[in-house]
Write a protein that holds these residues in place. Structure first.
Motif, PDB file in Angstrom:
ATOM      1  N   GLY A   1      13.371  71.235  35.857  1.00 58.24           N
ATOM      2  CA  GLY A   1      13.623  72.486  35.225  1.00 58.24           C
ATOM      3  C   GLY A   1      14.425  72.264  34.136  1.00 58.24           C
ATOM      4  O   GLY A   1      14.030  71.515  33.302  1.00 58.24           O
ATOM      5  N   THR A   2      15.374  73.287  33.711  1.00 57.55           N
ATOM      6  CA  THR A   2      16.132  73.270  32.437  1.00 57.55           C
ATOM      7  C   THR A   2      17.527  72.989  32.502  1.00 57.55           C
ATOM      8  O   THR A   2      17.953  73.836  33.677  1.00 57.55           O
ATOM      9  N   TYR A   3      18.252  72.622  31.785  1.00 58.53           N
ATOM     10  CA  TYR A   3      19.705  72.622  31.787  1.00 58.53           C
ATOM     11  C   TYR A   3      20.052  72.877  30.540  1.00 58.53           C
ATOM     12  O   TYR A   3      19.790  72.154  29.571  1.00 58.53           O
ATOM     13  N   LYS A   4      20.639  74.058  30.222  1.00 61.51           N
ATOM     14  CA  LYS A   4      21.155  74.739  29.017  1.00 61.51           C
ATOM     15  C   LYS A   4      19.928  74.614  28.182  1.00 61.51           C
ATOM     16  O   LYS A   4      19.859  74.407  26.882  1.00 61.51           O
ATOM     17  N   GLY A   5      18.611  74.771  28.597  1.00 67.46           N
ATOM     18  CA  GLY A   5      17.656  75.236  27.779  1.00 67.46           C
ATOM     19  C   GLY A   5      16.726  74.065  27.594  1.00 67.46           C
ATOM     20  O   GLY A   5      15.680  73.918  26.882  1.00 67.46           O
TER      21      GLY A   5
ATOM     22  N   PRO B   1      11.287  63.895  30.028  1.00 61.51           N
ATOM     23  CA  PRO B   1      11.569  62.873  29.254  1.00 61.51           C
ATOM     24  C   PRO B   1      12.749  62.380  29.670  1.00 61.51           C
ATOM     25  O   PRO B   1      13.374  61.251  29.773  1.00 61.51           O
ATOM     26  N   LEU B   2      13.792  63.421  30.345  1.00 67.05           N
ATOM     27  CA  LEU B   2      15.439  63.008  30.424  1.00 67.05           C
ATOM     28  C   LEU B   2      15.243  63.240  32.004  1.00 67.05           C
ATOM     29  O   LEU B   2      15.173  64.141  32.582  1.00 67.05           O
ATOM     30  N   VAL B   3      15.881  62.157  32.763  1.00 62.40           N
ATOM     31  CA  VAL B   3      15.924  62.133  34.121  1.00 62.40           C
ATOM     32  C   VAL B   3      17.290  61.688  34.613  1.00 62.40           C
ATOM     33  O   VAL B   3      17.795  60.815  34.215  1.00 62.40           O
ATOM     34  N   LEU B   4      17.474  62.455  35.951  1.00 61.21           N
ATOM     35  CA  LEU B   4      18.807  61.900  36.678  1.00 61.21           C
ATOM     36  C   LEU B   4      18.185  61.536  38.013  1.00 61.21           C
ATOM     37  O   LEU B   4      16.861  61.996  38.466  1.00 61.21           O
ATOM     38  N   LEU B   5      18.669  60.323  38.301  1.00 57.62           N
ATOM     39  CA  LEU B   5      17.939  59.548  39.564  1.00 57.62           C
ATOM     40  C   LEU B   5      18.971  59.173  40.804  1.00 57.62           C
ATOM     41  O   LEU B   5      19.682  58.252  40.671  1.00 57.62           O
ATOM     42  N   PRO B   6      19.137  60.251  41.569  1.00 56.54           N
ATOM     43  CA  PRO B   6      19.808  60.009  42.823  1.00 56.54           C
ATOM     44  C   PRO B   6      19.193  59.296  43.702  1.00 56.54           C
ATOM     45  O   PRO B   6      17.908  59.451  43.981  1.00 56.54           O
ATOM     46  N   GLY B   7      20.024  58.765  44.692  1.00 55.59           N
ATOM     47  CA  GLY B   7      19.327  57.996  45.674  1.00 55.59           C
ATOM     48  C   GLY B   7      18.837  59.066  46.800  1.00 55.59           C
ATOM     49  O   GLY B   7      17.785  58.857  47.546  1.00 55.59           O
ATOM     50  N   ASP B   8      19.650  59.991  47.246  1.00 55.60           N
ATOM     51  CA  ASP B   8      19.496  60.723  48.439  1.00 55.60           C
ATOM     52  C   ASP B   8      18.541  61.883  48.053  1.00 55.60           C
ATOM     53  O   ASP B   8      19.085  62.692  47.047  1.00 55.60           O
ATOM     54  N   PRO B   9      17.690  62.135  48.849  1.00 54.05           N
ATOM     55  CA  PRO B   9      16.599  63.511  48.305  1.00 54.05           C
ATOM     56  C   PRO B   9      17.523  64.721  48.679  1.00 54.05           C
ATOM     57  O   PRO B   9      17.210  65.553  47.732  1.00 54.05           O
ATOM     58  N   GLY B  10      18.216  64.660  49.369  1.00 56.56           N
ATOM     59  CA  GLY B  10      19.173  65.855  49.611  1.00 56.56           C
ATOM     60  C   GLY B  10      19.931  66.073  48.506  1.00 56.56           C
ATOM     61  O   GLY B  10      20.307  67.091  47.984  1.00 56.56           O
ATOM     62  N   ARG B  11      20.626  65.193  47.871  1.00 58.21           N
ATOM     63  CA  ARG B  11      21.460  65.446  46.651  1.00 58.21           C
ATOM     64  C   ARG B  11      20.515  65.502  45.582  1.00 58.21           C
ATOM     65  O   ARG B  11      20.857  66.423  44.775  1.00 58.21           O
TER      66      ARG B  11
ATOM     67  N   PHE C   1      22.284  73.244  39.439  1.00 56.19           N
ATOM     68  CA  PHE C   1      22.361  72.917  37.670  1.00 56.19           C
ATOM     69  C   PHE C   1      21.070  73.340  37.215  1.00 56.19           C
ATOM     70  O   PHE C   1      21.404  73.627  35.935  1.00 56.19           O
ATOM     71  N   LEU C   2      20.129  73.319  37.665  1.00 62.67           N
ATOM     72  CA  LEU C   2      18.809  73.444  36.886  1.00 62.67           C
ATOM     73  C   LEU C   2      18.297  74.862  37.074  1.00 62.67           C
ATOM     74  O   LEU C   2      18.412  75.684  38.051  1.00 62.67           O
TER      75      LEU C   2
ATOM     76  N   ASP D   1       4.557  66.586  34.078  1.00 66.13           N
ATOM     77  CA  ASP D   1       5.088  67.234  35.025  1.00 66.13           C
ATOM     78  C   ASP D   1       6.707  66.860  35.109  1.00 66.13           C
ATOM     79  O   ASP D   1       7.545  67.463  35.682  1.00 66.13           O
ATOM     80  N   ILE D   2       7.092  65.631  34.658  1.00 65.17           N
ATOM     81  CA  ILE D   2       8.227  65.154  34.682  1.00 65.17           C
ATOM     82  C   ILE D   2       8.855  65.275  33.236  1.00 65.17           C
ATOM     83  O   ILE D   2       8.423  64.847  32.293  1.00 65.17           O
TER      84      ILE D   2
END
Length: 238
Positions: A50-54, A14-24, A32-33, A11-12
């Motif tokens: 999702g995908t970013y540039k495929g 291998p590459l992840v961005l980790l913001p603190g804010d759920p709204g962000r 972006f995705l 589901d997740i």
């Protein structure tokens, strides 16, 4: 299925961005995705893939502070994540780094309780993965954005540190304060994954408010683009 990130392997990304804010996190995914799917809403720890540039990318909320960050990082690593970039805001400590500027962390002074508990009192220097650091710096430079590379400090109590106490850390090369990176860097090293941090300066420690929303939002957009481009550079190294 993990206790807090209620997702299954696959589901997740291998590459992840980790913001603190759920709204962000939601804003990043929507802005972006492409082909976005929600994999977690439990406890507002929103997670999207999702995908970013495929390229498959996930955005996972950490919430504020070391304890929540540690829970999230441990669980997403168990679900197959290989590289994590924290994206968030940070408070400057001596006025030298202007609002909206990007801060790319070399390492984080571990003043938080979460890192201390993991280490059992051992001295340790939590640092970013070199490949992540290099990718972030390279992408910021390519985008010709204002950025600073340096040490940050990770603390627990948002309102506890006075401007005077914060400025003392500037003597040791600390650029800004935040609440999540030290446990992220430590756990990443312990679990054999890559991690880094890029932040946007939102205010100076002691300010009564954050900067004007348009300045902060521009910094957040720049930060997010740099982080996503850095993930693309990392995809063949994981």
């Amino acid at each position: 299925m993990a206790l807090h990130i209620r997702a299954n392997p696959g589901d997740i990304a291998p590459l992840v961005l980790l913001p603190g804010d759920p709204g962000r996190a939601e804003w990043i995914a929507e802005t972006f995705l492409e082909d976005v799917k929600t994999y977690n809403t439990y406890r507002a720890l929103l997670g999207f893939t999702g995908t970013y540039k495929g390229v498959p990318v996930s955005v996972q909320t950490s919430a504020m502070g070391g304890p929540s960050t540690a829970i999230v990082v441990e669980e997403i690593v168990n679900l197959g994540v290989k590289a994590i970039i924290r994206v968030g805001t940070t408070g400057g400590i001596d006025g030298k780094v202007e609002a909206g500027t990007l801060v790319i962390a070399q390492g984080a002074v571990p003043l938080d309780g979460t890192t201390r508990q993991y280490l059992g009192g051992r001295p340790y220097a939590p640092v970013a993965d070199w490949d992540v650091l290099e990718a972030l710096v390279g992408c910021a430079r390519e985008a010709k954005l204002p950025y600073t590379v340096g040490l940050i400090s990770t603390e627990d109590a948002f309102y506890a540190t006075s401007p005077e106490a914060a400025r003392e850390w500037a003597k040791f090369g600390v650029v800004s304060l935040e609440m999540e990176s030290a446990p992220l860097f430590l756990i990443a090293k312990m679990r054999g994954v890559r991690a880094g941090t890029i932040l946007t300066v939102s205010n100076q420690i002691g300010d009564a408010s954050f900067v004007a929303q348009e300045i902060l939002q521009a910094g957040v957009e720049n930060m997010t683009r740099v982080a996503l481009e850095a993930l693309l550079k990392l995809k063949d190294k994981i």
